[in-house]
Motif scaffolding. Structure first.
Motif, short mmCIF file in Angstrom:
data_model
loop_
_atom_site.label_atom_id
_atom_site.label_comp_id
_atom_site.label_asym_id
_atom_site.label_seq_id
_atom_site.Cartn_x
_atom_site.Cartn_y
_atom_site.Cartn_z
N VAL A 1 0.84 -1.20 0.00
CA VAL A 1 0.00 0.00 0.00
C VAL A 1 0.87 1.25 0.00
N ALA A 2 0.67 2.10 -1.00
CA ALA A 2 1.46 3.33 -1.12
C ALA A 2 0.80 4.51 -0.42
N MET A 3 -0.55 4.48 -0.35
CA MET A 3 -1.28 5.60 0.25
C MET A 3 -2.27 5.05 1.29
N PRO A 4 -1.82 4.88 2.52
CA PRO A 4 -2.66 4.29 3.57
C PRO A 4 -4.01 4.98 3.75
N HIS A 5 -4.01 6.32 3.71
CA HIS A 5 -5.25 7.07 3.92
C HIS A 5 -6.29 6.67 2.88
N ASN A 6 -5.92 6.67 1.62
CA ASN A 6 -6.86 6.31 0.55
C ASN A 6 -7.31 4.86 0.68
N TRP A 7 -6.39 4.00 1.02
CA TRP A 7 -6.69 2.57 1.14
C TRP A 7 -7.70 2.32 2.25
N ILE A 8 -7.52 2.98 3.39
CA ILE A 8 -8.44 2.81 4.51
C ILE A 8 -9.83 3.31 4.15
N PHE A 9 -9.90 4.44 3.46
CA PHE A 9 -11.22 4.98 3.12
C PHE A 9 -11.92 4.14 2.05
N LYS A 10 -11.15 3.44 1.23
CA LYS A 10 -11.78 2.48 0.31
C LYS A 10 -12.45 1.37 1.11
N MET A 11 -11.78 0.93 2.17
CA MET A 11 -12.38 -0.09 3.04
C MET A 11 -13.64 0.45 3.71
N VAL A 12 -13.61 1.72 4.10
CA VAL A 12 -14.78 2.34 4.72
C VAL A 12 -15.97 2.27 3.77
N TYR A 13 -15.76 2.68 2.52
CA TYR A 13 -16.85 2.68 1.55
C TYR A 13 -17.36 1.26 1.28
N PHE A 14 -16.43 0.32 1.18
CA PHE A 14 -16.83 -1.06 0.92
C PHE A 14 -17.64 -1.62 2.07
N ARG A 15 -17.20 -1.39 3.30
CA ARG A 15 -17.91 -1.92 4.46
C ARG A 15 -19.28 -1.26 4.64
N CYS A 16 -19.36 0.02 4.34
CA CYS A 16 -20.66 0.70 4.40
C CYS A 16 -21.61 0.13 3.34
N TYR A 17 -21.08 -0.10 2.15
CA TYR A 17 -21.86 -0.69 1.07
C TYR A 17 -22.38 -2.07 1.50
N THR A 18 -21.49 -2.87 2.10
CA THR A 18 -21.87 -4.21 2.55
C THR A 18 -22.94 -4.13 3.63
N TRP A 19 -22.79 -3.18 4.56
CA TRP A 19 -23.76 -3.03 5.64
C TRP A 19 -25.13 -2.66 5.08
N LEU A 20 -25.16 -1.72 4.14
CA LEU A 20 -26.42 -1.30 3.54
C LEU A 20 -27.08 -2.46 2.79
N GLN A 21 -26.26 -3.28 2.14
CA GLN A 21 -26.80 -4.45 1.46
C GLN A 21 -27.45 -5.41 2.45
N ARG A 22 -26.80 -5.60 3.60
CA ARG A 22 -27.35 -6.51 4.61
C ARG A 22 -28.69 -6.01 5.15
N GLN A 23 -28.89 -4.70 5.09
CA GLN A 23 -30.15 -4.13 5.57
C GLN A 23 -31.23 -4.18 4.49
#
Length: 212
Positions: free
Chosen positions: A82-104
């Motif tokens: 990972v070259a840009m930790p900040h961007n990488w972490i926020f990609k995980m944030v968006y993915f996990r939020c997407y997954t949570w919304l799908q579960r709902q």
């Protein structure tokens, strides 16, 4: 383009932060739990309001944060890439939020909010498998606790009760509750290690995976 002193100072801080985060990523990749805890405390204040804004409801953000950091730990071997930790972490944030919304059952809402049909799915398929396996092991470890220890652990981690509140509810001393939690954490961690999984203590202390 000429930069003024304020802009130069901001860019310098950004560079310093990026360097610090890269160093944390390298340490975490080697299994450094202290570095993982530092990253956790550094990013939770940054990502919590973003998560709340995306899912548009308060409460589940703790579960999503736990999922994000469990994913970081389980995929720690790849952090050196990972070259840009900040961007990488926020990609995980968006993915996990997407997954949570799908579960709902709000898939359309997820697509509308994030503007993506299946964000980052291919990047996180393997990590999701590890996540599910780890969640199952944690559940098994909790189920093997003695009845009272399991009740105390559940009230603390799932119910969010303080030690004094649990002590009052169960008519036990606060020290008894504290000792029970310490033993339970040790037992759960030993169970996971026996099955080839090492989780940072900070995740177990927060009751990670109770939401699964």
């Amino acid at each position: 383009m000429n930069l003024n002193a304020v802009e130069l100072g901001f860019l310098k801080r950004m560079d310093n932060n990026s360097g610090h985060e890269l160093a944390l990523f390298r340490q975490i990749a080697m299994g450094d739990e202290a570095a993982f805890a530092s990253l956790f405390h550094l990013y939770v204040p940054k990502i919590k309001p973003v998560i709340t804004q995306i899912i548009r409801v308060e409460g589940p953000e703790k579960d999503i944060i736990q999922e994000i950091f469990l994913g970081i730990w389980l995929g720690r071997e790849k952090l050196n890439e990972v070259a840009m930790p900040h961007n990488w972490i926020f990609k995980m944030v968006y993915f996990r939020c997407y997954t949570w919304l799908q579960r709902q059952g709000t898939r359309n809402k997820a697509v509308h909010i994030l503007g993506l049909e299946n964000p980052l799915v291919s990047n996180f398929t393997e990590e999701n498998l590890s996540f599910s396996e780890t969640a199952m092991l944690v559940k098994q470890a909790i189920q093997q606790l003695p009845p009272q220890a399991k009740k105390i652990y559940t009230l603390s981690r799932e119910g969010g009760l303080k030690i004094t509140e649990i002590a009052s509810q169960l008519d036990l001393s606060p020290q008894t509750i504290k000792n029970s939690l310490v033993r339970s954490l040790k037992s759960i961690r030993e169970f996971l290690i026996e099955h080839g999984v090492i989780l940072p203590l900070i995740l177990l202390e927060m009751g990670v995976l109770f939401f699964c």
